[in-house]
Design an enzyme around this catalytic site. Sequence first.
Site, PDB file in Angstrom:
ATOM      1  CD  GLU A  57      17.286 -79.966  48.822  1.00 47.36           C
ATOM      2  OE1 GLU A  57      16.682 -79.471  47.837  1.00 47.36           O
ATOM      3  OE2 GLU A  57      18.358 -80.571  48.728  1.00 47.36           O
ATOM      4  NE  ARG A  84       5.924 -61.327  56.704  1.00 51.75           N
ATOM      5  CZ  ARG A  84       5.325 -62.118  57.583  1.00 51.75           C
ATOM      6  NH1 ARG A  84       6.067 -62.911  58.358  1.00 51.75           N
ATOM      7  NH2 ARG A  84       4.022 -62.105  57.714  1.00 51.75           N
ATOM      8  CD  GLU A 117      -3.122 -65.390  62.763  1.00 51.19           C
ATOM      9  OE1 GLU A 117      -2.590 -64.273  62.681  1.00 51.19           O
ATOM     10  OE2 GLU A 117      -2.580 -66.349  63.332  1.00 51.19           O
ATOM     11  CD  GLU A 144       1.945 -70.582  53.572  1.00 48.55           C
ATOM     12  OE1 GLU A 144       1.321 -69.756  54.268  1.00 48.55           O
ATOM     13  OE2 GLU A 144       3.024 -70.317  53.009  1.00 48.55           O
ATOM     14  CD  GLU A 166       0.924 -64.486  67.742  1.00 50.02           C
ATOM     15  OE1 GLU A 166       1.139 -64.247  66.534  1.00 50.02           O
ATOM     16  OE2 GLU A 166      -0.006 -65.205  68.136  1.00 50.02           O
TER      17      GLU A 166
END
Length: 214
Positions: A57, A84, A117, A144, A166
Site C-alpha cells: 500500500e 496533528r 507557505e 512524499e 485553510e
Amino acid sequence: MTEASIDLRDGESRIRIDARETLFSGFRTYDLVTFAEANQATGLVEPDDSAQVLTRELLVTHRTAAVLPYDPKSGDIILLRQFRLAAHLRTGRGMMIEIVAGAVDAGEDVEAAALRELTEETGLVAETLHWAADFLPTPGMADEYATLFVAPVDATAFHAQAGTDEDETIFPFRVSLEDAIAAADAGFITNGFTLLALNWFARHHARFVDLQDA
C-alpha cells in the site's frame, strides 16, 4: 573510518510494476502496487520470471516545500505549533512543534511554494531562500519528496496565528536556536521535519550569521 570504495549515495533500483490501483481517494490517496524487484545480489539488473512478486500500500502524496525562517540580526528562528491528528492518537501530544511546510501546487516551482507557505503560515516575507536538503520523509510508506530551505527574515514581523483560511490553526512563535536545539535534544520535539531542520541548521548556521548586513 569509512572505506574510500564505499558509495554512500542512494542507489538506482530496478523493478517491474505489474499492477497499480487506487484503493481510496479522499484527503489523501492510497494505491495498491504489485511489483517485482531485481535481485541485485545475483547481479541481475532487471526482474526476471523468478523474482518475488510483492504488494504494498502506498500513500500517494505531493512535492513538499519546507522552510526554516531565521533572523540573522537576532539569531532567532520561527517555529510553529500545529495540531496533528496522528500525533494525538499515537502520543497524546498533538500540538506539535513544526517548521513551515506545505504542498507545491500544480505548475508551481518549489522555491515559489516555499515563499508562499512562509507567508501563509507565519506572515513573514523573504527575498531569498538558501537550499539546505532534499529528503524523503517516510519512504517506507509514502512517496512524499521534500526540499528544505533556510529563509532570512525579520522575525519581529511574524503573526501570532495563521492558517485559518485553510482550515488549519497554526501558532508561530519566536525562539533562540539554542533553546530549540536543547528542546530537540531533550526529546520534547518529535516532528521529523523539525528535527531534520534543527540538526542541519545547528551544523551550518554560522554561514548565515552575517546575512543581515550582506
